[in-house]
Design a protein around this motif. Sequence first.
Motif, short mmCIF file in Angstrom:
data_model
loop_
_atom_site.label_atom_id
_atom_site.label_comp_id
_atom_site.label_asym_id
_atom_site.label_seq_id
_atom_site.Cartn_x
_atom_site.Cartn_y
_atom_site.Cartn_z
N ASN A 1 0.80 -1.55 -0.52
CA ASN A 1 0.32 0.12 0.01
C ASN A 1 0.52 1.06 -0.09
N VAL A 2 0.55 1.60 -0.91
CA VAL A 2 1.81 3.03 -1.19
C VAL A 2 1.41 4.12 -0.13
N LEU A 3 2.46 4.12 0.47
CA LEU A 3 2.52 5.70 1.47
C LEU A 3 2.75 7.33 1.46
N ARG A 4 4.10 7.18 0.34
CA ARG A 4 3.95 8.10 0.06
C ARG A 4 4.95 7.97 -1.63
N THR A 5 4.86 9.39 -1.95
CA THR A 5 5.70 8.91 -3.48
C THR A 5 6.32 10.51 -3.51
N GLU A 6 7.72 10.44 -4.18
CA GLU A 6 8.59 11.51 -4.99
C GLU A 6 9.43 10.89 -6.80
N GLN A 7 9.15 12.09 -6.80
CA GLN A 7 9.77 11.80 -8.38
C GLN A 7 11.24 12.70 -8.58
N MET A 8 12.03 12.31 -9.10
CA MET A 8 13.53 12.72 -9.06
C MET A 8 13.72 12.80 -10.58
N PRO A 9 14.03 13.75 -11.21
CA PRO A 9 14.78 13.69 -12.69
C PRO A 9 15.91 13.47 -13.03
N LEU A 10 16.54 12.35 -13.55
CA LEU A 10 18.00 11.67 -13.44
C LEU A 10 18.88 13.46 -13.98
N ARG A 11 19.96 13.40 -13.68
CA ARG A 11 20.82 14.32 -13.89
C ARG A 11 21.66 13.42 -14.87
N GLY A 12 22.39 12.54 -14.81
CA GLY A 12 22.96 12.19 -16.08
C GLY A 12 22.44 9.91 -15.56
N LEU A 13 23.39 9.31 -16.61
CA LEU A 13 22.92 8.22 -16.79
C LEU A 13 24.17 6.78 -16.43
N SER A 14 25.75 7.42 -15.33
CA SER A 14 26.14 6.11 -15.45
C SER A 14 25.91 5.96 -14.11
N LEU A 15 26.57 4.84 -13.76
CA LEU A 15 26.46 4.05 -12.17
C LEU A 15 25.89 5.05 -11.22
N ALA A 16 27.15 5.81 -11.40
CA ALA A 16 27.90 6.21 -9.73
C ALA A 16 26.72 7.34 -9.61
N VAL B 1 25.60 -3.94 -15.31
CA VAL B 1 25.48 -3.13 -14.21
C VAL B 1 25.08 -3.61 -13.03
N ALA B 2 25.74 -3.80 -12.08
CA ALA B 2 25.46 -4.44 -10.80
C ALA B 2 24.82 -3.74 -9.91
N LEU B 3 24.14 -2.91 -10.79
CA LEU B 3 22.32 -1.62 -9.54
C LEU B 3 22.62 -2.42 -8.26
N ALA B 4 22.25 -3.72 -7.87
CA ALA B 4 21.73 -4.07 -6.21
C ALA B 4 23.00 -3.52 -5.87
N ASP B 5 23.84 -4.30 -6.06
CA ASP B 5 25.82 -4.97 -5.29
C ASP B 5 26.04 -2.49 -4.97
N ALA B 6 25.79 -2.35 -6.34
CA ALA B 6 26.58 -0.65 -5.91
C ALA B 6 25.43 0.18 -5.12
N LEU B 7 24.01 -0.58 -4.88
CA LEU B 7 23.19 0.82 -4.21
C LEU B 7 22.88 0.05 -2.70
N GLU B 8 22.96 -1.28 -2.96
CA GLU B 8 22.94 -2.12 -1.36
C GLU B 8 24.49 -0.85 -0.88
N SER B 9 25.75 -0.95 -1.11
CA SER B 9 26.79 -0.59 -0.31
C SER B 9 26.45 0.87 -0.28
N VAL B 10 25.72 2.16 -0.09
CA VAL B 10 25.45 3.13 0.12
C VAL B 10 24.04 3.10 1.29
N LEU B 11 23.21 2.24 0.89
CA LEU B 11 22.29 2.24 1.84
C LEU B 11 22.41 0.98 2.66
N GLY B 12 22.61 -0.23 2.66
CA GLY B 12 22.73 -0.95 3.83
C GLY B 12 22.15 -1.47 4.27
#
Length: 376
Positions: free
Chosen positions: A102-117, A164-175
């Motif tokens: 069930n959706v509690l909150r929504t946000e939208q963000m424009p992407l400033r670039g498409l590099s993985l980092a 592109v190992a997106l899950a690994d990269a995002l896990e490393s910053v979010l924990g």
Amino acid sequence: MVVENADARPDVAREIAREVLVHGPVERSELGRRLNLSPASLTRLCKPYFDAGLFIERQEVQRATVGRRPRPIDVRVEARTFVGIKLTGDDAIGVLTDLRANVLRTEQMPLRGLSLAGVVDQLEVLVKTLTQGARVDGVGISLGGRVRDRRVVTQAVFLGWEDVALADALESVLGVPVRVENDVVALMAAEHWFGPARALDSFALVTIGAGVGYALVIRGEIVTSPDVGLAPMGHAPLEPNGPLCERGHRGCATAVLTIPGMCAQVASVRGAPVTFEEILHDARHGDVVSTSVVQASARALGRLVAWIANATTVTTVVLSGEGNGLFGAAEQTVRDACADDRQPESHPVQFIVEEPDFIMWARGAAAVAIQDVVVG
């Protein structure tokens, strides 16, 4: 037959969690019947979920019979929160959800670039904005493309990504655990567990938007293959005399059934750009060009649904996607075209029509994260 030795089934606890999450509130007797568990085994296996605050007992069920009134088991939906994010080539659309998506909150963000980092940095900000500093139990990412093991984006043309190992990269910053999935598969995950067709053993999903998506549940399982993410229905031939798509296919789903395809047809006659919403509006008010395109696209949708039903034997199809307004604009045309391409003796196809809403794609991503926590 009741299975007394539940320990012989190592995944039985997860089966219980899934049943209660998807179908709860559910009485203990019914839960035991579904999973072939004795009352003692069920009580023992449910105890850790009650102790962790994930399961609760609902109010007693009122019955005319004499005896103890059962108290159904349910999940405490607020016990866990998840983030789901839909990635496009331009934006990241995010939702914060509870344990039932069930959706509690929504946000939208424009992407400033498409590099993985760069994308990971922006997703980190989006997650923190959605959670407002609170704990989150998992993050799901959905995108148009091919994904391996819910970890690696093997191909996403609109992002220019390969392997592109997106899950690994995002896990490393979010924990926290991160899962990545094709957007149509993720949407089907939400429909399968939390949608109006969740009680069905088999059904299909068709999405209309920038492309045409298709997913299938058979015998309670989502059908997957290495070709998921290649939009297999995108070039299905639907209208022999229709317009050409960019690959030169005449009357394929991309040319006649997508939002860009419909807009291109009307714009080519008018000599000016037009939006999908304008086409539906003008068709309702009798515009000849818009009406012709809407009717042709509706017939194509009916044929596609008939083909899916004929090939898979499912009799329920969920229609979703931001272009889903097509069904409401020409429902009878869709139904007639579907029936025309079915055997007269066949069971009629039941349509479940979701409201057009782009947020649903992000909710699907959250459902993937929820599934990972519940069943691993």
